[in-house]
Design a protein around this motif. Structure first.
Motif, mmCIF file in Angstrom:
data_model
loop_
_atom_site.group_PDB
_atom_site.id
_atom_site.type_symbol
_atom_site.label_atom_id
_atom_site.label_comp_id
_atom_site.label_asym_id
_atom_site.label_seq_id
_atom_site.Cartn_x
_atom_site.Cartn_y
_atom_site.Cartn_z
ATOM 1 N N GLN A 173 -0.446 12.155 -9.249
ATOM 2 C CA GLN A 173 -1.049 13.447 -8.913
ATOM 3 C C GLN A 173 -0.178 14.593 -9.429
ATOM 4 N N ALA A 174 1.114 14.477 -9.215
ATOM 5 C CA ALA A 174 2.026 15.530 -9.688
ATOM 6 C C ALA A 174 1.976 15.633 -11.215
ATOM 7 N N ALA A 175 1.889 14.492 -11.883
ATOM 8 C CA ALA A 175 1.777 14.514 -13.346
ATOM 9 C C ALA A 175 0.455 15.154 -13.772
ATOM 10 N N ALA A 176 -0.622 14.838 -13.055
ATOM 11 C CA ALA A 176 -1.941 15.383 -13.416
ATOM 12 C C ALA A 176 -1.999 16.894 -13.266
ATOM 13 N N VAL A 177 -1.342 17.425 -12.226
ATOM 14 C CA VAL A 177 -1.363 18.886 -12.040
ATOM 15 C C VAL A 177 -0.185 19.565 -12.725
ATOM 16 N N ARG A 178 0.678 18.750 -13.309
ATOM 17 C CA ARG A 178 1.875 19.248 -14.007
ATOM 18 C C ARG A 178 2.750 20.094 -13.104
ATOM 19 N N THR A 222 3.141 18.351 -5.963
ATOM 20 C CA THR A 222 2.066 18.067 -5.013
ATOM 21 C C THR A 222 2.733 17.501 -3.758
ATOM 22 N N PRO A 223 2.128 17.695 -2.584
ATOM 23 C CA PRO A 223 2.740 17.175 -1.352
ATOM 24 C C PRO A 223 2.981 15.666 -1.449
ATOM 25 N N GLY A 224 4.200 15.280 -1.173
ATOM 26 C CA GLY A 224 4.587 13.877 -1.234
ATOM 27 C C GLY A 224 5.222 13.467 -2.541
ATOM 28 N N SER A 225 5.222 14.358 -3.529
ATOM 29 C CA SER A 225 5.724 13.962 -4.843
ATOM 30 C C SER A 225 7.250 13.956 -4.948
ATOM 31 N N VAL A 226 7.941 14.570 -4.007
ATOM 32 C CA VAL A 226 9.414 14.523 -4.035
ATOM 33 C C VAL A 226 9.912 13.219 -3.425
ATOM 34 N N THR A 227 9.393 12.863 -2.257
ATOM 35 C CA THR A 227 9.882 11.663 -1.581
ATOM 36 C C THR A 227 9.317 10.377 -2.167
ATOM 37 N N SER A 228 8.232 10.463 -2.931
ATOM 38 C CA SER A 228 7.666 9.237 -3.509
ATOM 39 C C SER A 228 8.637 8.529 -4.458
ATOM 40 N N GLY A 255 0.821 -1.210 0.000
ATOM 41 C CA GLY A 255 0.000 0.000 0.000
ATOM 42 C C GLY A 255 0.852 1.255 0.000
ATOM 43 N N PHE A 256 1.941 1.234 0.766
ATOM 44 C CA PHE A 256 2.857 2.369 0.832
ATOM 45 C C PHE A 256 3.464 2.638 -0.542
ATOM 46 N N GLY A 257 3.964 1.597 -1.189
ATOM 47 C CA GLY A 257 4.561 1.766 -2.512
ATOM 48 C C GLY A 257 3.556 2.235 -3.542
ATOM 49 N N LEU A 258 2.364 1.644 -3.529
ATOM 50 C CA LEU A 258 1.329 2.047 -4.482
ATOM 51 C C LEU A 258 0.873 3.474 -4.230
ATOM 52 N N HIS A 259 0.792 3.860 -2.958
ATOM 53 C CA HIS A 259 0.384 5.235 -2.659
ATOM 54 C C HIS A 259 1.449 6.215 -3.159
ATOM 55 N N GLY A 260 2.711 5.784 -3.176
ATOM 56 C CA GLY A 260 3.765 6.616 -3.759
ATOM 57 C C GLY A 260 3.539 6.830 -5.248
ATOM 58 N N LEU A 261 3.077 5.783 -5.933
ATOM 59 C CA LEU A 261 2.756 5.929 -7.355
ATOM 60 C C LEU A 261 1.588 6.893 -7.555
ATOM 61 N N VAL A 262 0.630 6.881 -6.624
ATOM 62 C CA VAL A 262 -0.491 7.826 -6.692
ATOM 63 C C VAL A 262 0.028 9.255 -6.569
ATOM 64 N N HIS A 263 0.966 9.481 -5.649
ATOM 65 C CA HIS A 263 1.545 10.832 -5.512
ATOM 66 C C HIS A 263 2.223 11.269 -6.809
ATOM 67 N N ILE A 264 2.943 10.371 -7.431
ATOM 68 C CA ILE A 264 3.621 10.697 -8.688
ATOM 69 C C ILE A 264 2.583 11.008 -9.768
#
Length: 176
Positions: free
Chosen positions: A108-113, A116-122, A97-106
């Motif tokens: 999200q950052a792609a979607a907003v171009r 997004t919070p968490g997109s650096v450490t993901s 779940g942790f790893g997959l949630h990291g992919l969600v953060h990535i």
């Protein structure tokens, strides 16, 4: 590396990786939300208004309390993993779940171009840790087989744990 050392590094490493990731979210989350939700509302009009109101209602106190609740959940998963030599389904599900949630953060950052919070450490910590931990568990002969339904369940559990953490955080912080 000894089995005990590997076990502690892999199992308690989940809590350490999560803590580093959530430090980024704590430092940036509520402020980023306040600054960006008005823009996101315009850019993604298909998102229901109630979702935007819920997101905007999260203040720093609630967010911090929710992070503390999530720390207890992730800590419990790490302990379960350590006590079982990494065999715990709860622990392995938390890693997934942790790893997959990291992919969600990535995503999200792609979607907003943008950030997004968490997109650096993901991509630097979350996803690499999850892949590394799964590899160590596989080499140790304790990794459960990866199935699509397990990935879906891992994401659902991560989302559910986040929702519970925010509900409890809201109660603890006294926000409405």
């Amino acid at each position: 590396m000894s089995d005990d050392r590997m076990n502690a590094t892999v199992t308690y490493g989940l809590l350490a990786a999560w803590a580093l990731h959530d430090l980024e979210e704590l430092a940036t989350g509520p402020r980023w939300i306040r600054r960006n939700v008005p823009l996101l509302r315009k850019r993604f009009p298909q998102v229901p208004e109630r979702v935007w109101r819920a997101v905007e209602s999260v203040d720093q106190r609630e967010f911090t309390a929710a992070v503390g609740v999530m720390a207890a959940i992730v800590g419990a998963a790490a302990v379960a993993g350590h006590r079982t030599g990494g065999r715990s389904a709860f622990y392995q599900g938390a890693v997934d779940g942790f790893g997959l949630h990291g992919l969600v953060h990535i995503a999200q950052a792609a979607a907003v171009r943008g950030y997004t919070p968490g997109s650096v450490t993901s991509p630097l910590i979350v996803v690499p840790f999850a892949l590394w931990a799964r590899g160590r568990l596989r080499r140790g002969g304790v990794l459960r087989p990866a199935r699509a339904r397990n990935a879906a369940a891992g994401l659902a559990v991560a989302a559910g744990a986040t929702a519970v953490a925010h509900l409890v955080g809201r109660r603890i912080s006294g926000t409405r």
